[in-house]
Design a protein around this motif. Structure first.
Motif, PDB file in Angstrom:
ATOM      1  N   GLU A  28      40.867 -79.363   0.919  1.00 26.24           N
ATOM      2  CA  GLU A  28      40.884 -78.761   2.248  1.00 26.24           C
ATOM      3  C   GLU A  28      41.789 -79.592   3.152  1.00 26.24           C
ATOM      4  O   GLU A  28      41.876 -80.806   3.001  1.00 26.24           O
ATOM      5  N   GLU A  60      39.298 -72.294  13.311  1.00 25.57           N
ATOM      6  CA  GLU A  60      39.666 -71.046  12.643  1.00 25.57           C
ATOM      7  C   GLU A  60      40.666 -71.295  11.518  1.00 25.57           C
ATOM      8  O   GLU A  60      40.570 -70.687  10.451  1.00 25.57           O
ATOM      9  N   GLU A  61      41.617 -72.195  11.745  1.00 24.64           N
ATOM     10  CA  GLU A  61      42.584 -72.539  10.699  1.00 24.64           C
ATOM     11  C   GLU A  61      41.880 -73.196   9.515  1.00 24.64           C
ATOM     12  O   GLU A  61      42.171 -72.896   8.362  1.00 24.64           O
ATOM     13  N   ARG A  86      38.730 -72.862   8.678  1.00 23.77           N
ATOM     14  CA  ARG A  86      37.897 -71.847   8.027  1.00 23.77           C
ATOM     15  C   ARG A  86      38.747 -70.965   7.115  1.00 23.77           C
ATOM     16  O   ARG A  86      38.351 -70.640   5.998  1.00 23.77           O
ATOM     17  N   ALA A  87      39.920 -70.588   7.564  1.00 26.59           N
ATOM     18  CA  ALA A  87      40.800 -69.731   6.759  1.00 26.59           C
ATOM     19  C   ALA A  87      41.285 -70.449   5.501  1.00 26.59           C
ATOM     20  O   ALA A  87      41.514 -69.812   4.479  1.00 26.59           O
ATOM     21  N   ALA A  88      41.416 -71.761   5.571  1.00 24.69           N
ATOM     22  CA  ALA A  88      41.919 -72.535   4.435  1.00 24.69           C
ATOM     23  C   ALA A  88      40.808 -73.008   3.505  1.00 24.69           C
ATOM     24  O   ALA A  88      41.092 -73.522   2.424  1.00 24.69           O
ATOM     25  N   ALA A 136      33.354 -71.547   2.765  1.00 26.16           N
ATOM     26  CA  ALA A 136      33.456 -70.575   3.854  1.00 26.16           C
ATOM     27  C   ALA A 136      32.190 -69.770   3.986  1.00 26.16           C
ATOM     28  O   ALA A 136      31.847 -69.308   5.069  1.00 26.16           O
TER      29      ALA A 136
END
Length: 102
Positions: free
Chosen positions: A14, A85-86, A88-90, A96
């Protein structure tokens, strides 16, 4: 007979908070068409320190993050939300889907 151990697909690590924060700060600065020195001066930090923040080389204090956010005319809440948000998207699928207990 030997036990067969299934191979796991390698996990992509991550991204670090500081890396995502730095990339976002650089993006916001570039969106404004500003030089590093201009933003750093308004934030009250050295251009070198801001550069290191943008490259993810520093773990800046909340005060430093707030100063740079203010210089870029974004709120600390908006900046923090965008970083989250970035991240979480990654995040890998299991992370997640994880729900944190209150």
């Amino acid at each position: 007979m030997a036990e067969i151990i299934p191979l796991r697909a390698p996990r992509t690590p991550e991204p670090l908070w500081r890396d995502v924060l730095g990339a976002l700060l650089r993006h916001l600065r570039h969106e404004r068409g500003e030089r590093l020195a201009d933003t750093a001066e308004r934030a009250g930090v050295s251009p070198q320190y801001l550069s290191e923040m943008e490259r993810g080389l520093k773990e800046p204090s909340s005060e430093m993050i707030a100063a740079v956010a203010g210089a870029l005319e974004v709120t600390l809440v908006d900046l923090t939300t965008a970083v989250a948000e970035e991240l979480r998207a990654a995040a890998p699928a299991p992370a997640a889907a994880m729900v944190l207990a209150a």
